[in-house]
Write a protein that holds these residues in place. Structure first.
Motif, PDB file in Angstrom:
ATOM      1  N   LEU A  50      -2.791  -7.245   0.491  1.00 51.27           N
ATOM      2  CA  LEU A  50      -2.355  -5.856   0.603  1.00 51.27           C
ATOM      3  C   LEU A  50      -1.520  -5.731   1.865  1.00 51.27           C
TER       4      LEU A  50
ATOM      5  N   GLY B 260      -7.683  -0.082  -2.824  1.00 52.59           N
ATOM      6  CA  GLY B 260      -7.975  -1.430  -2.344  1.00 52.59           C
ATOM      7  C   GLY B 260      -8.896  -2.189  -3.289  1.00 52.59           C
TER       8      GLY B 260
ATOM      9  N   PHE C 136       0.844  -1.195   0.000  1.00 50.55           N
ATOM     10  CA  PHE C 136       0.000   0.000   0.000  1.00 50.55           C
ATOM     11  C   PHE C 136       0.883   1.249   0.000  1.00 50.55           C
TER      12      PHE C 136
END
Length: 287
Positions: free
Chosen positions: A34, A23, A7
């Protein structure tokens, strides 16, 4: 090998819409997890001069557990901390927060932990920087008890859990704990206690040497080294073919997981990060 993404929070600022868009987009592109970095506070370089850390007071970091609570309602991705700086936090509170994320994701959670490098952050959270390695191993053992037992009686580095427990318990009992590793002591903790590890070196002699330490520590603890996961990381720097080749090096090295990082490449918007990952998803072989 399961492929996910890092991220890019230091480049997205505090925009909740960007978090949502990123996302949902990477899930649609086929990425499986993630991974989120962690820092609670950043140091002011004017106060802590000369400052040589990679992050400072102006670098944006979302709080991972809160962020994951938000993302759990938006995606079906596995959510991974890479890594929570565990020794600067209260053990029972981390166990509780991790259990909640595990529940909200229906068991799609890995707790990556590490000891960190930033004494300024430890001071702000009133924890001892010098004992962080030993403390982290004891914390992992206590958290696993809290995730699997109704009532616990234990003491870790002055923190006493006396006839107490957390409810509800997580889906995964215990939650997988992965270790961020950049030194022999961390390699040994990963082998002795971890469900997996995040090497901070690339495939080649350095990785081979690190894995020998991890595997040796696992065997010394009566564990099977082959049961430990290993997650690599590849940074995109403008060349898709080069990035795909680096991913395949990790696959050949036996990585079970890998995260693609697009931070630090000059991308200035969430749409640019998403576009790069879309191109990479099309170029990466499946499986």
């Amino acid at each position: 090998m399961q492929i996910g993404v890092v991220f890019p929070q230091s480049e997205l600022g505090g925009d909740a819409g960007a978090v949502r868009h990123y996302g949902q987009a990477v899930e649609q592109q086929g990425y499986r997890h993630l991974l989120v970095y962690d820092h609670v506070v950043g140091a002011d370089p004017d106060v802590h001069a000369p400052w040589r850390g990679p992050y400072d007071v102006d670098t944006t970091f979302h709080e991972p557990f809160v962020l994951f609570g938000f993302l759990a309602g938006l995606t079906s991705l596995e959510l991974v901390t890479g890594v929570i700086i565990l020794p600067q936090r209260q053990t029972a509170l981390v166990a509780k927060q991790a259990a909640e994320v595990d529940l909200l994701t229906e068991g799609r959670f890995r707790l990556g932990i590490g000891v960190g490098w930033n004494q300024v952050e430890y001071d702000a959270l009133d924890q001892d920087f010098t004992t962080r390695g030993r403390r982290s191993g004891e914390q992992v053992e206590l958290m696993r008890r809290l995730w699997t037992e109704r009532s616990v009686d234990a003491t870790v580095d002055g923190e006493r859990v006396h006839g107490a427990g957390i409810a509800p318990l997580p889906v995964q009992r215990p939650i997988p704990v992965w270790f961020g590793c950049s030194s022999p002591p961390a390699y040994r903790r990963a082998g002795r206690l971890g469900d997996g590890w995040f090497p901070q070196v690339q495939p080649g002699p350095d990785l081979d040497a690190a894995r020998a330490v991890v595997d040796g520590a696992a065997r010394d603890a009566g564990r099977d080294p082959a049961a430990l996961g290993m997650e690599g990381r590849v940074s995109w720097r403008g060349d898709t073919d080069e990035t795909v080749a680096a991913v395949e090096q990790w696959r050949a090295a036996g990585a079970t997981h890998l995260s693609v990082n697009t931070m630090g490449a000059g991308l200035t918007s969430v749409d640019q990060h998403v576009a790069v990952l879309d191109e990479l998803a099309a170029a990466l072989p499946s499986g």
